[in-house]
Design a protein around this motif. Sequence first.
Motif, PDB file in Angstrom:
ATOM      1  N   ARG A   1      14.275  53.594  20.135  1.00 19.82           N
ATOM      2  CA  ARG A   1      15.036  52.951  19.067  1.00 19.82           C
ATOM      3  C   ARG A   1      14.641  51.472  19.045  1.00 19.82           C
ATOM      4  O   ARG A   1      14.815  50.753  20.025  1.00 19.82           O
ATOM      5  CB  ARG A   1      16.527  53.100  19.317  1.00 19.82           C
TER       6      ARG A   1
ATOM      7  N   ASP B   1      16.693  50.164  11.512  1.00 22.08           N
ATOM      8  CA  ASP B   1      16.892  51.333  12.380  1.00 22.08           C
ATOM      9  C   ASP B   1      15.611  52.161  12.536  1.00 22.08           C
ATOM     10  O   ASP B   1      15.630  53.391  12.395  1.00 22.08           O
ATOM     11  CB  ASP B   1      18.015  52.216  11.812  1.00 22.08           C
TER      12      ASP B   1
ATOM     13  N   LEU C   1      19.775  49.213  30.142  1.00 19.53           N
ATOM     14  CA  LEU C   1      19.686  49.542  28.722  1.00 19.53           C
ATOM     15  C   LEU C   1      18.604  50.569  28.410  1.00 19.53           C
ATOM     16  O   LEU C   1      18.340  50.848  27.232  1.00 19.53           O
ATOM     17  CB  LEU C   1      19.447  48.270  27.897  1.00 19.53           C
TER      18      LEU C   1
ATOM     19  N   GLY D   1      18.632  53.749  28.649  1.00 17.80           N
ATOM     20  CA  GLY D   1      19.183  54.878  27.914  1.00 17.80           C
ATOM     21  C   GLY D   1      19.555  54.548  26.485  1.00 17.80           C
ATOM     22  O   GLY D   1      19.571  55.438  25.627  1.00 17.80           O
ATOM     23  N   ARG D   2      19.870  53.286  26.216  1.00 17.49           N
ATOM     24  CA  ARG D   2      20.230  52.902  24.854  1.00 17.49           C
ATOM     25  C   ARG D   2      19.017  52.961  23.932  1.00 17.49           C
ATOM     26  O   ARG D   2      19.128  53.375  22.766  1.00 17.49           O
ATOM     27  CB  ARG D   2      20.819  51.491  24.832  1.00 17.49           C
ATOM     28  N   TYR D   3      17.867  52.535  24.449  1.00 16.38           N
ATOM     29  CA  TYR D   3      16.689  52.425  23.600  1.00 16.38           C
ATOM     30  C   TYR D   3      15.721  53.595  23.710  1.00 16.38           C
ATOM     31  O   TYR D   3      14.991  53.889  22.760  1.00 16.38           O
ATOM     32  CB  TYR D   3      15.936  51.127  23.921  1.00 16.38           C
TER      33      TYR D   3
END
Length: 448
Positions: free
Chosen positions: A114, A63, A150, A152-154
């Motif tokens: 991320r 993470d 994706l 926004g996810r990362y």
Amino acid sequence: MKITSRYWLHASVLFPLIISSFYCNKEFDEPPPYTGPAIRSNMTIGTLRNLHVTGSFEQIMDDSIIEGIITADDSRDNFYKALVIQDTTAGITVKMEGYSLYNQYPAGTRILIRLKGLWLGDYGRNIQLGAGVDRSVASNPSLSGIPQALFGRYIVKAGNSGTVQPKTITIDELNDSYQSQLIRLEQIEFAASDTGKPYADIVNKQSVNHTLKVCGGGSIYVRTSAYARFAGINTPRGNGSITAVYSVYKTEKQLLIRDTSDIQMNDLRCTGTGPKTLLNEDFETGIADTELILQGWKNIAEAGDRKFMSKKAGDNGYTELSAFATGQPSVITWLITPAINLNNSANEILSCKTKDGYDNGAILQVLISTNYDGGSTPWKAKWTQLAAMISKGSTNIAANWVNSGNINLNSYAGNVYIAFRYEGGDPVSTIGKHTTTFRLDDVKIIGN
């Protein structure tokens, strides 16, 4: 029973009013100030880069989160489907499957990424971050970009941090630790064979490498995409500095500029041989019989309203001034060159050519100043007259140009201005008319 019923009737009416009054008068707490995204970085970009082995692909499984400022985006199309970010330790190129990324992620934006699930790879040894590995060509797998769905996810935006200042280094200091960082090189110029050439081949849609040479020795390529919005602009001829993102392709060192404003090369070249041309004006660009307008030059009337004019005789352009038919007792006009920097040259020589016509006493002087401010009142500065040979005594327009001779400027340094000052007049009285016509051409300054 009636009393009880009446009591509950009144209570049923009053209770909502009491509750309503309570909520109408309630004071709500102020929301806490925005302090940025809830996530925080726990890895530097330098540490991330150290996880990569050249020629391999590594998926990040923990993470980890990095944080950096975007230094280059795709707003000028020299960076394709990619953002370049850096922190205080290093920089990295992030591959993105999207267009017009600058609308969402402009340069200067601080972002957090991320890393869990993302991949490291390299293209010709230049380390990149992406979303996966494309193995459709088994012999040449490549890193794929983060899909737009994706983003926004990362990626989390953390505000705007403004312009990142480039690191000023020497060409000898460039190594892989500067990959994808914004750097600045000074005392640099395009190789003579690469000056005045388009940054890229827009006709055949080919990216182009142009060679930069450093005054103290060494060279590096400037690589430009054929799809860059400035691809058709010509490279400068002078010497100066370049701000760019440093990249590599195998053993080749490359610089990628974001726009032509990243290149400031207005000084004298240092690697050429022979004399340096500091000024060369042949007046060919002017429109005949109109007021002379040249970039950087001043054409100023001190007395009267007559200014130097653009003229043509056959295929030759020149500039001309006469007080004739003005009806003005005093005509004083200044034609002044742009500032000439004499600090990077030696043995400078000024020359020009003149013709006169219908000479009746007007004069043309050649002057030099080191304290003129470039403004509209040159007569307030200190000027020194130079020993130039000026055409005179012609009853008609002179048949031949008179060369001024080689006027030595070697005793001057710093920025200087050269002025051509006309002084004459055309009073109503026949006495005191000084309306000589003067023509001026081929103003040059050369040095070693």
